[in-house]
Design a protein around this motif. Structure first.
Motif, PDB file in Angstrom:
ATOM      1  N   GLY A  45      10.495   2.025 -28.662  1.00 50.25           N
ATOM      2  CA  GLY A  45      10.563   2.550 -27.308  1.00 50.25           C
ATOM      3  C   GLY A  45      10.237   4.025 -27.172  1.00 50.25           C
ATOM      4  O   GLY A  45      10.442   4.622 -26.112  1.00 50.25           O
ATOM      5  N   VAL A  46       9.681   4.622 -28.226  1.00 54.04           N
ATOM      6  CA  VAL A  46       9.370   6.055 -28.214  1.00 54.04           C
ATOM      7  C   VAL A  46       7.886   6.256 -27.903  1.00 54.04           C
ATOM      8  O   VAL A  46       7.029   5.636 -28.531  1.00 54.04           O
ATOM      9  CB  VAL A  46       9.708   6.704 -29.576  1.00 54.04           C
ATOM     10  N   GLN A  47       7.570   7.125 -26.964  1.00 54.52           N
ATOM     11  CA  GLN A  47       6.161   7.388 -26.667  1.00 54.52           C
ATOM     12  C   GLN A  47       5.621   8.584 -27.452  1.00 54.52           C
ATOM     13  O   GLN A  47       4.432   8.650 -27.736  1.00 54.52           O
ATOM     14  CB  GLN A  47       5.922   7.598 -25.180  1.00 54.52           C
ATOM     15  N   ALA A  48       6.505   9.538 -27.813  1.00 48.77           N
ATOM     16  CA  ALA A  48       6.009  10.724 -28.505  1.00 48.77           C
ATOM     17  C   ALA A  48       7.100  11.377 -29.342  1.00 48.77           C
ATOM     18  O   ALA A  48       8.278  11.347 -28.993  1.00 48.77           O
ATOM     19  CB  ALA A  48       5.463  11.746 -27.503  1.00 48.77           C
ATOM     20  N   LEU A  49       6.655  11.959 -30.442  1.00 41.16           N
ATOM     21  CA  LEU A  49       7.501  12.824 -31.263  1.00 41.16           C
ATOM     22  C   LEU A  49       7.066  14.260 -31.032  1.00 41.16           C
ATOM     23  O   LEU A  49       5.865  14.555 -31.007  1.00 41.16           O
ATOM     24  CB  LEU A  49       7.362  12.470 -32.743  1.00 41.16           C
ATOM     25  N   LEU A  50       8.024  15.142 -30.873  1.00 40.24           N
ATOM     26  CA  LEU A  50       7.730  16.557 -30.648  1.00 40.24           C
ATOM     27  C   LEU A  50       8.145  17.342 -31.881  1.00 40.24           C
ATOM     28  O   LEU A  50       9.292  17.249 -32.335  1.00 40.24           O
ATOM     29  CB  LEU A  50       8.475  17.075 -29.422  1.00 40.24           C
ATOM     30  N   PHE A  51       7.207  18.105 -32.421  1.00 38.66           N
ATOM     31  CA  PHE A  51       7.452  18.864 -33.640  1.00 38.66           C
ATOM     32  C   PHE A  51       7.351  20.361 -33.337  1.00 38.66           C
ATOM     33  O   PHE A  51       6.304  20.831 -32.906  1.00 38.66           O
ATOM     34  CB  PHE A  51       6.435  18.498 -34.715  1.00 38.66           C
ATOM     35  N   SER A  52       8.420  21.086 -33.601  1.00 43.22           N
ATOM     36  CA  SER A  52       8.404  22.527 -33.396  1.00 43.22           C
ATOM     37  C   SER A  52       8.098  23.290 -34.675  1.00 43.22           C
ATOM     38  O   SER A  52       8.104  24.525 -34.675  1.00 43.22           O
ATOM     39  CB  SER A  52       9.737  23.003 -32.799  1.00 43.22           C
ATOM     40  N   SER A 109       8.504   7.406 -17.503  1.00 46.97           N
ATOM     41  CA  SER A 109       8.606   5.942 -17.533  1.00 46.97           C
ATOM     42  C   SER A 109       7.950   5.321 -18.757  1.00 46.97           C
ATOM     43  O   SER A 109       8.117   4.122 -19.015  1.00 46.97           O
ATOM     44  CB  SER A 109       7.958   5.361 -16.273  1.00 46.97           C
ATOM     45  N   ALA A 110       7.185   6.097 -19.539  1.00 50.22           N
ATOM     46  CA  ALA A 110       6.423   5.546 -20.668  1.00 50.22           C
ATOM     47  C   ALA A 110       7.226   5.458 -21.953  1.00 50.22           C
ATOM     48  O   ALA A 110       6.732   4.920 -22.946  1.00 50.22           O
ATOM     49  CB  ALA A 110       5.166   6.380 -20.899  1.00 50.22           C
ATOM     50  N   GLY A 111       8.447   5.983 -21.963  1.00 46.49           N
ATOM     51  CA  GLY A 111       9.268   5.869 -23.163  1.00 46.49           C
ATOM     52  C   GLY A 111       9.940   7.170 -23.544  1.00 46.49           C
ATOM     53  O   GLY A 111       9.655   8.247 -22.998  1.00 46.49           O
ATOM     54  N   LYS A 112      10.845   7.057 -24.492  1.00 49.47           N
ATOM     55  CA  LYS A 112      11.657   8.184 -24.950  1.00 49.47           C
ATOM     56  C   LYS A 112      10.815   9.228 -25.696  1.00 49.47           C
ATOM     57  O   LYS A 112       9.805   8.900 -26.321  1.00 49.47           O
ATOM     58  CB  LYS A 112      12.759   7.654 -25.875  1.00 49.47           C
ATOM     59  N   LEU A 113      11.267  10.476 -25.638  1.00 53.36           N
ATOM     60  CA  LEU A 113      10.703  11.551 -26.435  1.00 53.36           C
ATOM     61  C   LEU A 113      11.738  11.963 -27.486  1.00 53.36           C
ATOM     62  O   LEU A 113      12.931  12.034 -27.183  1.00 53.36           O
ATOM     63  CB  LEU A 113      10.349  12.757 -25.575  1.00 53.36           C
ATOM     64  N   ILE A 114      11.273  12.222 -28.677  1.00 49.58           N
ATOM     65  CA  ILE A 114      12.176  12.645 -29.748  1.00 49.58           C
ATOM     66  C   ILE A 114      11.701  13.974 -30.316  1.00 49.58           C
ATOM     67  O   ILE A 114      10.543  14.109 -30.721  1.00 49.58           O
ATOM     68  CB  ILE A 114      12.257  11.600 -30.874  1.00 49.58           C
ATOM     69  N   HIS A 115      12.605  14.930 -30.345  1.00 52.11           N
ATOM     70  CA  HIS A 115      12.321  16.227 -30.956  1.00 52.11           C
ATOM     71  C   HIS A 115      12.775  16.182 -32.408  1.00 52.11           C
ATOM     72  O   HIS A 115      13.967  16.038 -32.700  1.00 52.11           O
ATOM     73  CB  HIS A 115      13.063  17.331 -30.198  1.00 52.11           C
ATOM     74  N   ILE A 116      11.833  16.298 -33.334  1.00 50.34           N
ATOM     75  CA  ILE A 116      12.141  16.343 -34.760  1.00 50.34           C
ATOM     76  C   ILE A 116      12.324  17.807 -35.128  1.00 50.34           C
ATOM     77  O   ILE A 116      11.377  18.595 -35.050  1.00 50.34           O
ATOM     78  CB  ILE A 116      11.023  15.699 -35.599  1.00 50.34           C
ATOM     79  N   SER A 117      13.529  18.180 -35.528  1.00 55.62           N
ATOM     80  CA  SER A 117      13.830  19.599 -35.687  1.00 55.62           C
ATOM     81  C   SER A 117      14.594  19.890 -36.965  1.00 55.62           C
ATOM     82  O   SER A 117      15.004  18.980 -37.697  1.00 55.62           O
ATOM     83  CB  SER A 117      14.665  20.084 -34.494  1.00 55.62           C
ATOM     84  N   GLY A 118      14.820  21.173 -37.191  1.00 53.48           N
ATOM     85  CA  GLY A 118      15.711  21.618 -38.246  1.00 53.48           C
ATOM     86  C   GLY A 118      17.133  21.655 -37.725  1.00 53.48           C
ATOM     87  O   GLY A 118      17.394  21.453 -36.524  1.00 53.48           O
ATOM     88  N   ALA A 119      18.070  21.940 -38.613  1.00 51.70           N
ATOM     89  CA  ALA A 119      19.478  21.974 -38.224  1.00 51.70           C
ATOM     90  C   ALA A 119      19.778  23.147 -37.296  1.00 51.70           C
ATOM     91  O   ALA A 119      20.656  23.059 -36.441  1.00 51.70           O
ATOM     92  CB  ALA A 119      20.357  22.037 -39.469  1.00 51.70           C
ATOM     93  N   ASN A 120      19.039  24.239 -37.445  1.00 49.29           N
ATOM     94  CA  ASN A 120      19.251  25.432 -36.617  1.00 49.29           C
ATOM     95  C   ASN A 120      18.057  25.627 -35.700  1.00 49.29           C
ATOM     96  O   ASN A 120      16.929  25.743 -36.167  1.00 49.29           O
ATOM     97  CB  ASN A 120      19.424  26.680 -37.490  1.00 49.29           C
ATOM     98  N   ILE A 121      18.299  25.631 -34.405  1.00 47.82           N
ATOM     99  CA  ILE A 121      17.216  25.830 -33.452  1.00 47.82           C
ATOM    100  C   ILE A 121      17.610  26.921 -32.461  1.00 47.82           C
ATOM    101  O   ILE A 121      18.791  27.161 -32.206  1.00 47.82           O
ATOM    102  CB  ILE A 121      16.846  24.536 -32.691  1.00 47.82           C
ATOM    103  N   GLY A 133      13.336  14.829 -16.161  1.00 48.37           N
ATOM    104  CA  GLY A 133      13.405  13.387 -15.922  1.00 48.37           C
ATOM    105  C   GLY A 133      13.128  12.517 -17.125  1.00 48.37           C
ATOM    106  O   GLY A 133      13.133  11.282 -17.016  1.00 48.37           O
ATOM    107  N   PHE A 134      12.894  13.120 -18.298  1.00 48.48           N
ATOM    108  CA  PHE A 134      12.614  12.345 -19.510  1.00 48.48           C
ATOM    109  C   PHE A 134      13.908  11.973 -20.234  1.00 48.48           C
ATOM    110  O   PHE A 134      14.915  12.686 -20.160  1.00 48.48           O
ATOM    111  CB  PHE A 134      11.742  13.157 -20.477  1.00 48.48           C
ATOM    112  N   GLU A 135      13.849  10.856 -20.931  1.00 49.20           N
ATOM    113  CA  GLU A 135      14.886  10.532 -21.905  1.00 49.20           C
ATOM    114  C   GLU A 135      14.478  11.213 -23.208  1.00 49.20           C
ATOM    115  O   GLU A 135      13.409  10.930 -23.746  1.00 49.20           O
ATOM    116  CB  GLU A 135      14.999   9.023 -22.125  1.00 49.20           C
ATOM    117  N   ALA A 136      15.281  12.132 -23.672  1.00 50.91           N
ATOM    118  CA  ALA A 136      14.912  12.924 -24.841  1.00 50.91           C
ATOM    119  C   ALA A 136      16.063  12.967 -25.831  1.00 50.91           C
ATOM    120  O   ALA A 136      17.226  13.062 -25.451  1.00 50.91           O
ATOM    121  CB  ALA A 136      14.526  14.343 -24.434  1.00 50.91           C
TER     122      ALA A 136
END
Length: 229
Positions: A45-52, A109-121, A133-136
């Protein structure tokens, strides 16, 4: 220009090579080490992964099929392509630019976004996305661990008179905090060169001859600022 590089490996060596190629002298002194942490790979159900950061890409592992990768900048985008992501989009900026990219190009509406991060942000990327309005969701894939002491080669350089260092480069507020705590600078004739105002704020806990902030939160701009007399 003799410039201390404080970021973690393997990026530190890449940055050092760019400094040397531009005619400066890089002094490697990574203040952080990257340690992967357990992170679920479920992307149903995930549309995108976000990498910082590229560290997040490497820690998360191989690309899941059909998931978009949004990255904070071009170096992280390159790491995502190397990991197998087909649809990679770079924000060419900071975490705010990354959030803006997601809001502009993706649909809640296209799916969840997930932020892949470090422990400290330093920023609340998921909060910005949720307000739009996103599920993140945030998943911690690695920890950037602080060193216990400065490298002895750097300590020796700091102790020389005159000092054999001109500038100290900071890519993150965490690195700036660690350096100022471990170095205990007091009226040293050094210049801090910082990726952003947030990083400069962390560096200001010590006394510097000057604090320079890159005009844009990108390594190209940071290097230009560091190498300009």
């Amino acid at each position: 220009m003799r410039i201390v590089v404080t970021r973690a490996e393997p990026e530190a060596s890449r940055t050092a090579a760019r400094i040397d190629a531009a005619g400066g002298t890089a002094i490697l002194a990574p203040l952080l080490t990257i340690a992967p942490m357990p992170c679920t790979q479920n992307v149903g159900g995930v549309q995108a992964l976000l990498f910082s950061s590229a560290n997040g890409v490497r820690a998360f592992g191989d690309a899941p099929t059909g998931v978009i990768a949004l990255t904070v900048g071009d170096a992280t985008a390159s790491a995502a392509r190397n990991a197998g992501y087909r649809d990679v989009r770079s924000a060419d900026g900071d975490s705010r630019a990354l959030a803006a990219l997601a809001i502009a190009e993706l649909q809640p509406s296209a799916g969840k976004l997930i932020h892949i991060s470090g422990a400290n942000i330093a920023s609340d990327l998921c909060g910005e996305l949720q307000r739009a309005g996103f599920e993140a969701e945030r998943r911690i894939a690695y920890e950037a661990r602080a060193v216990d002491a400065l490298p002895q080669s750097l300590v020796r350089r700091l102790g020389t008179t005159p000092q054999s260092i001109d500038r100290v480069m900071f890519h993150s507020a965490r690195a700036a905090e660690i350096f100022t705590r471990l170095a205990r600078l007091e009226a040293k004739p050094l210049t801090a060169v910082c990726l952003s105002e947030n990083v400069a704020k962390a560096a200001s806990n010590a006394e510097w001859a000057h604090i320079i902030v890159a005009p844009r939160p990108r390594e190209d701009a940071l290097l230009q600022a560091a190498l300009t007399p």
